[in-house]
Design an enzyme around this catalytic site. Structure first.
Site, short mmCIF file in Angstrom:
data_model
loop_
_atom_site.label_atom_id
_atom_site.label_comp_id
_atom_site.label_asym_id
_atom_site.label_seq_id
_atom_site.Cartn_x
_atom_site.Cartn_y
_atom_site.Cartn_z
N GLU A 1 4.40 -3.84 12.33
CA GLU A 1 3.34 -2.85 12.13
C GLU A 1 2.24 -3.57 11.37
O GLU A 1 2.36 -3.82 10.18
CB GLU A 1 3.88 -1.65 11.35
CG GLU A 1 3.03 -0.41 11.53
CD GLU A 1 2.01 -0.23 10.43
OE1 GLU A 1 0.84 -0.64 10.66
OE2 GLU A 1 2.36 0.28 9.37
N ASN B 1 0.81 -1.23 0.00
CA ASN B 1 0.00 0.00 0.00
C ASN B 1 0.84 1.28 0.00
O ASN B 1 0.44 2.29 -0.55
CB ASN B 1 -0.99 0.00 1.17
CG ASN B 1 -0.30 -0.05 2.51
OD1 ASN B 1 0.77 -0.64 2.67
ND2 ASN B 1 -0.91 0.55 3.52
N CYS C 1 -3.11 1.18 6.83
CA CYS C 1 -3.23 0.53 8.13
C CYS C 1 -3.89 1.45 9.15
O CYS C 1 -4.67 1.01 9.99
CB CYS C 1 -1.86 0.10 8.64
SG CYS C 1 -0.99 -1.07 7.58
N GLU D 1 8.19 3.02 14.42
CA GLU D 1 8.94 3.54 13.29
C GLU D 1 8.71 5.04 13.22
O GLU D 1 7.83 5.58 13.85
CB GLU D 1 8.49 2.86 12.00
CG GLU D 1 8.76 1.36 11.99
CD GLU D 1 8.39 0.71 10.67
OE1 GLU D 1 9.24 0.73 9.76
OE2 GLU D 1 7.26 0.21 10.56
#
Length: 495
Positions: free
Chosen positions: A263, A165, A297, A474
């Site tokens: 993640e 994505n 996400c 991150e």
């Protein structure tokens, strides 16, 4: 050629010139086996190129090159690492037009979104360039008898499994801090978006990144991805993707006690209280769910709205959703394509199941195509209203342009609904009451909260989730933690 020239040339010919053919290992595109896989343009649902299906041997060569390069890179002066990473940012910007078009054709998103991703990628390298010479330890006071301090050392070879994505910016947000910390990189892009990582690796080399320091192997997760996850030479593994695959990756890495950053999924809420401006709420919800066709996400895939403003907010939002133009990302649409036929079928299955349950579909709810060509993988912007807390559309990540709406009356109820899923990635709060915003932000079980602007924040802030959204962070200064290890040194001052 300008970005528009490159885009128009592709739309006419269906081809892109000079795409990498092979893997990027030890500073160059390497010859690969005859095993190939077609890469599809989601906006046309047509193949536009082929890429190499890597083998375990290819991944082994990449890790070997990275291991050799890491021994040299950790000795390079931090100031020199800073200079090289700044050069990377400059080269990425110089090649932004071509890279943005490749991102559109690889992923299906709009050109505007792709251009933003490329600029964000360059900024990530600038940010971590500034960190390269500031990774200091600290002095610890143990009294006059000892001198004690800590140092931060690079972990070594790092593995990166990149999602489809955001293939450009996710590559950058892992590779940039790894290089800044003195580590080397082996990256495996998703099967549906192989090319941006390969092109970026070439550009990093052009900018002066030493050979072997960044390697990219394309192919299937079951082959090269599994090999990476199981290899003991990988000292840190960063994965972005689904919960199911993340659990599999963790299991494969566990025997080697490999450090992990995961993640994973999200079902992020946007909470709108009764004192919020309905226009601002509707605008925030619009961008939160329909950006990148909802394939984010951290998308605001749940709108939790106070009953007193529910009707006004949904009227505005549904009207805007019905007017969204979906088309090929290079033709300046409002919303681009779904990344693959497989994922489109998954979104459709979720919405079809909601229809079968008698859900209140305010708008959208079905597969569509580019109105100009009749081609492509698209899904209508969809709003499903008035859902119960246990409804699958509330509990399951759909990962598409589908908004689940829940209603509430009290602050306590809003928090309970927001925390009422297995995920905990991001949340948005819309209210004019500062005290309430602070109380609710503290009560939400997630990694990131924004107030009155769902996408507020940036790469300077840490990003990551709680619960089944994963662990580790991150971006921001915290993004460096995964790529360094702390060593304590104590010296006796006794004569």
């Amino acid at each position: 050629m300008t970005v528009q020239d490159i885009a128009q040339d592709y739309l006419k010919t269906g081809k892109l010139a000079c795409l990498p053919d092979g893997h990027f290992i030890d500073g160059r595109i390497t010859a690969a086996s005859n095993r190939k896989m077609e890469s599809f343009d989601p906006g046309r649902a047509e193949a536009f190129a082929e890429f190499s299906l890597g083998t375990e041997a290819d991944m082994d060569r990449a890790i070997e090159a990275a291991e050799k390069a890491a021994k040299h890179w950790r000795q390079v002066a931090p100031g020199e690492r800073c200079r090289i990473l700044n050069a990377v940012a400059r080269v990425l910007r110089e090649n932004a037009d071509r890279l943005s078009v490749i991102e559109v054709i690889d992923s299906g998103k709009t050109l505007a979104e792709a251009c933003g991703d490329v600029q964000a990628s360059a900024r990530l390298f600038e940010y971590y360039a500034g960190a390269a010479d500031k990774l200091d330890g600290r002095s610890v006071n143990l009294g006059p008898a000892y001198t004690a301090f800590t140092v931060r050392e690079p972990v070594g070879v790092t593995g990166h499994i990149i999602p489809w994505n955001y293939p450009t910016s996710t590559f950058a947000r892992g590779v940039a801090p790894a290089l800044a910390a003195g580590c080397s990189v082996v990256a495996k892009p998703a099967e549906t978006t192989p090319f941006t990582a390969l092109v970026m690796a070439e550009l990093l080399s052009e900018a002066g990144v030493p050979d072997g320091l960044v390697n990219v192997v394309t192919g299937l997760g079951t082959d090269v991805g599994a090999k990476m996850a199981q290899d003991p030479r990988i000292k840190q593994l960063t994965f972005t993707g689904s919960v199911t695959t993340g659990v599999d990756v963790a299991r494969m890495a566990a025997p080697n006690v490999t450090r992990l950053t995961l993640e994973l999924g999200g079902k992020s809420p946007l909470i709108a209280f009764e004192d919020a401006d309905p226009e601002k709420v509707a605008d925030g919800a619009y961008w939160a769910i329909f950006s990148n066709s909802g394939q984010i996400c951290s998308a605001g895939s749940r709108l939790i709205v106070h009953k007193s403003i529910r009707d006004e907010v949904l009227a505005i939002l549904a009207d805007r959703a019905r007017k969204i133009k979906t088309a090929h990302g290079l033709t300046a649409p409002d919303m681009g394509a779904i990344n693959s036929d497989l994922h489109l079928s998954r979104i459709k299955a979720h919405v079809d199941a909601a229809k079968a349950r008698g859900a209140n579909i305010l708008t959208g709810g079905d597969v569509t195509t580019d109105v100009q060509t009749g081609k492509g993988w698209f899904f209508q912007p969809t709003i499903i209203a008035d859902l119960e807390p246990d409804d699958p559309a509330v509990q399951e990540e759909i990962f598409g342009p589908v908004l689940a709406v829940q209603n509430f009356e009290t602050e306590e109820e809003a928090v309970a609904l927001a925390n009422g899923t297995q995920f905990g990635l991001v949340a948005g709060v819309y209210t004019n009451d500062v005290g309430r915003s602070m109380r609710v932000a503290a009560a939400l079980d997630c990694g990131q909260v924004s107030v009155n602007d769902y996408w507020a924040g940036g790469l300077e802030l840490p990003f990551g989730g709680n619960k089944k959204s994963g662990y580790g962070r991150e971006k921001g200064w915290e993004g460096l933690d995964a790529y360094t290890k702390v060593k304590s040194i104590t010296i006796s001052n006794a004569s």
